[in-house]
Write an enzyme that holds these catalytic residues in place. Structure first.
Site, PDB file in Angstrom:
ATOM      1  N   TYR A  17     -22.780  33.078  29.894  1.00  0.00           N
ATOM      2  CA  TYR A  17     -22.040  33.568  28.729  1.00  0.00           C
ATOM      3  C   TYR A  17     -22.639  32.967  27.457  1.00  0.00           C
ATOM      4  O   TYR A  17     -22.484  31.775  27.190  1.00  0.00           O
ATOM      5  CB  TYR A  17     -20.558  33.207  28.814  1.00  0.00           C
ATOM      6  CG  TYR A  17     -19.823  33.768  30.011  1.00  0.00           C
ATOM      7  CD1 TYR A  17     -20.316  34.847  30.735  1.00  0.00           C
ATOM      8  CD2 TYR A  17     -18.612  33.218  30.424  1.00  0.00           C
ATOM      9  CE1 TYR A  17     -19.638  35.355  31.827  1.00  0.00           C
ATOM     10  CE2 TYR A  17     -17.920  33.727  31.518  1.00  0.00           C
ATOM     11  CZ  TYR A  17     -18.440  34.783  32.216  1.00  0.00           C
ATOM     12  OH  TYR A  17     -17.753  35.280  33.310  1.00  0.00           O
ATOM     13  N   ARG A  22     -10.537  45.086  30.200  1.00  0.00           N
ATOM     14  CA  ARG A  22     -11.386  44.893  29.017  1.00  0.00           C
ATOM     15  C   ARG A  22     -10.710  45.438  27.768  1.00  0.00           C
ATOM     16  O   ARG A  22     -11.330  46.059  26.922  1.00  0.00           O
ATOM     17  CB  ARG A  22     -12.768  45.493  29.244  1.00  0.00           C
ATOM     18  CG  ARG A  22     -13.477  44.878  30.438  1.00  0.00           C
ATOM     19  CD  ARG A  22     -14.849  45.455  30.696  1.00  0.00           C
ATOM     20  NE  ARG A  22     -15.458  44.737  31.815  1.00  0.00           N
ATOM     21  CZ  ARG A  22     -15.263  45.039  33.113  1.00  0.00           C
ATOM     22  NH1 ARG A  22     -14.513  46.073  33.426  1.00  0.00           N
ATOM     23  NH2 ARG A  22     -15.830  44.326  34.063  1.00  0.00           N
ATOM     24  N   HIS A  76     -21.603  32.845  40.829  1.00  0.00           N
ATOM     25  CA  HIS A  76     -21.211  33.991  40.006  1.00  0.00           C
ATOM     26  C   HIS A  76     -21.499  35.312  40.709  1.00  0.00           C
ATOM     27  O   HIS A  76     -20.689  36.244  40.663  1.00  0.00           O
ATOM     28  CB  HIS A  76     -21.955  33.919  38.668  1.00  0.00           C
ATOM     29  CG  HIS A  76     -21.270  34.611  37.558  1.00  0.00           C
ATOM     30  ND1 HIS A  76     -21.583  34.392  36.236  1.00  0.00           N
ATOM     31  CD2 HIS A  76     -20.283  35.532  37.538  1.00  0.00           C
ATOM     32  CE1 HIS A  76     -20.821  35.138  35.462  1.00  0.00           C
ATOM     33  NE2 HIS A  76     -20.042  35.851  36.230  1.00  0.00           N
ATOM     34  N   GLY A  90      -3.647  49.402  25.226  1.00  0.00           N
ATOM     35  CA  GLY A  90      -3.299  50.534  24.381  1.00  0.00           C
ATOM     36  C   GLY A  90      -3.659  50.330  22.926  1.00  0.00           C
ATOM     37  O   GLY A  90      -3.349  51.167  22.085  1.00  0.00           O
ATOM     38  N   PRO A 129      -8.171  41.319  33.620  1.00  0.00           N
ATOM     39  CA  PRO A 129      -6.876  41.836  34.086  1.00  0.00           C
ATOM     40  C   PRO A 129      -6.262  42.854  33.130  1.00  0.00           C
ATOM     41  O   PRO A 129      -5.313  43.541  33.507  1.00  0.00           O
ATOM     42  CB  PRO A 129      -6.010  40.571  34.167  1.00  0.00           C
ATOM     43  CG  PRO A 129      -6.589  39.670  33.124  1.00  0.00           C
ATOM     44  CD  PRO A 129      -8.072  39.905  33.181  1.00  0.00           C
TER      45      PRO A 129
END
Length: 340
Positions: free
Chosen positions: A65, A219, A136, A224, A216
């Site tokens: 990352y 993304r 990973h 909404g 969860p």
């Protein structure tokens, strides 16, 4: 938007990860360094501090990352207040090798790479021992028994406390666990990515392995609040099949129904999506990511959302896997992902 009452720090429940203890909701830190457009280290450090104040003790990172930036950021967070180290569970990962500015990757599970990657992560984090260390992505050319043996050596050497695997099949988990206990499996799991329900979740429960659910909130699509057309040019979701025009329009219909369901309960869509995970499985720990304190507070409040068996069944049916349009990753992102 109506949101739930924010619970106190002491109200956040705990869930076990092997010999460790984690808040029932963790914090995914990836977006603080890469993939989701521009970020700000100062703002990210404030989010990390507030997360700990709210009782979120599980911080998830990886050496890939930001090509080390994310681990260094967590290292800065820990160095700001040395007492934090004893309060948090630091999870990081090895195995994905990329070049700067490129999404394509290769997988390296060799013993030499594993040792060097662990030492580099320890330096960036500024710690003597990593709490939870994941592979990973798995390289199928390296027998899982050999990989677990190398990781067990790191446990014996005091470099890591617990072993995790990411995006592995139930069969791989069983083979790995026979060599050394696997404290956690991390895979994508949400209302619109339910592949772990095939076998992996049940196998984790059987073995006493925690299941850490990344992405969860789909993304951010499940919140909404996301407009795919307005994503930053360097946001990787622009290339994600589920965010493409026709697929996004189809999936938006499901998210609109989720928003109506949430509003009837005085909650946000994000809280319902997280609450669904927490209510369905006592061994699942969602790790939503955010760079905003307001979203952090909203997510934490999901721990207090009551969902009935009827509610869970309605959500299961709304997001039946057959109704989702688009693959969860572009082709390059599927490298190293196993399926049952």
């Amino acid at each position: 938007m109506n949101t739930l009452h924010t619970p106190s720090v002491s109200a956040l429940p705990q869930r076990p990860i092997g010999p460790l203890s984690s808040s029932a909701l963790g914090l995914g830190c990836m977006g603080m360094s890469e993939f989701y457009g521009a970020s700000d280290d100062h703002a990210s450090l404030q989010v990390l501090a507030r997360a700990l104040e709210r009782g979120i003790t599980h911080f998830d990172s990886a050496d890939t990352y930001g090509l080390g930036h994310n681990e260094s950021l967590l290292g800065r967070f820990l160095a700001e207040a040395p007492e934090r180290r004893a309060q948090v569970l630091i999870a990081t990962k090895f195995g994905i090798v990329r070049e700067a500015g490129r999404y394509e990757r290769r997988i390296d599970n060799s013993p030499a790479y594993l040792r060097s990657a662990c030492e580099a992560s320890l330096r960036r984090l500024g710690v003597d021992c990593i709490d939870l260390y994941y592979c990973h992505r798995r390289d199928p050319a390296v027998p899982i028994e050999d990989l677990m043996g190398s990781l067990a050596d790191l446990v014996q050497a005091g470099k890591i406390r617990a072993i995790g695997l990411s995006e592995v099949s139930a069969a791989t988990l069983q083979r790995a666990h026979a060599v050394h206990p696997v404290a956690a499996v991390q895979s994508e799991y949400s209302l619109w990515s339910r592949e772990p329900e095939n076998q992996l979740l049940a196998t984790c429960a059987q073995l006493g392995t925690a299941f850490v659910a990344y992405s969860p909130l789909g993304r951010a699509f499940l919140t909404g609040q996301l407009n795919p057309a307005a994503l930053a040019p360097d946001d990787f979701r622009r290339h994600n099949p589920r965010f493409q025009a026709e697929a996004a329009a189809h999936n938006q219909l499901l998210v609109d129904a989720l928003a109506r369901f949430a509003a009837e309960r005085g909650a946000s869509s994000a809280q319902v999506a997280l609450g669904w995970l927490l209510a369905k499985h006592p061994h699942v720990i969602p790790i939503p990511g955010t760079r905003k304190i307001a979203r952090l507070e909203e997510n934490a409040a999901a721990c207090a959302l009551p969902l009935s068996p009827t509610d869970l069944g309605w959500l299961d049916a709304l997001f039946d896997p057959g109704t989702i349009a688009g693959a969860r990753y572009p082709e390059a992102g599927m490298t190293g992902i196993e399926s049952d």
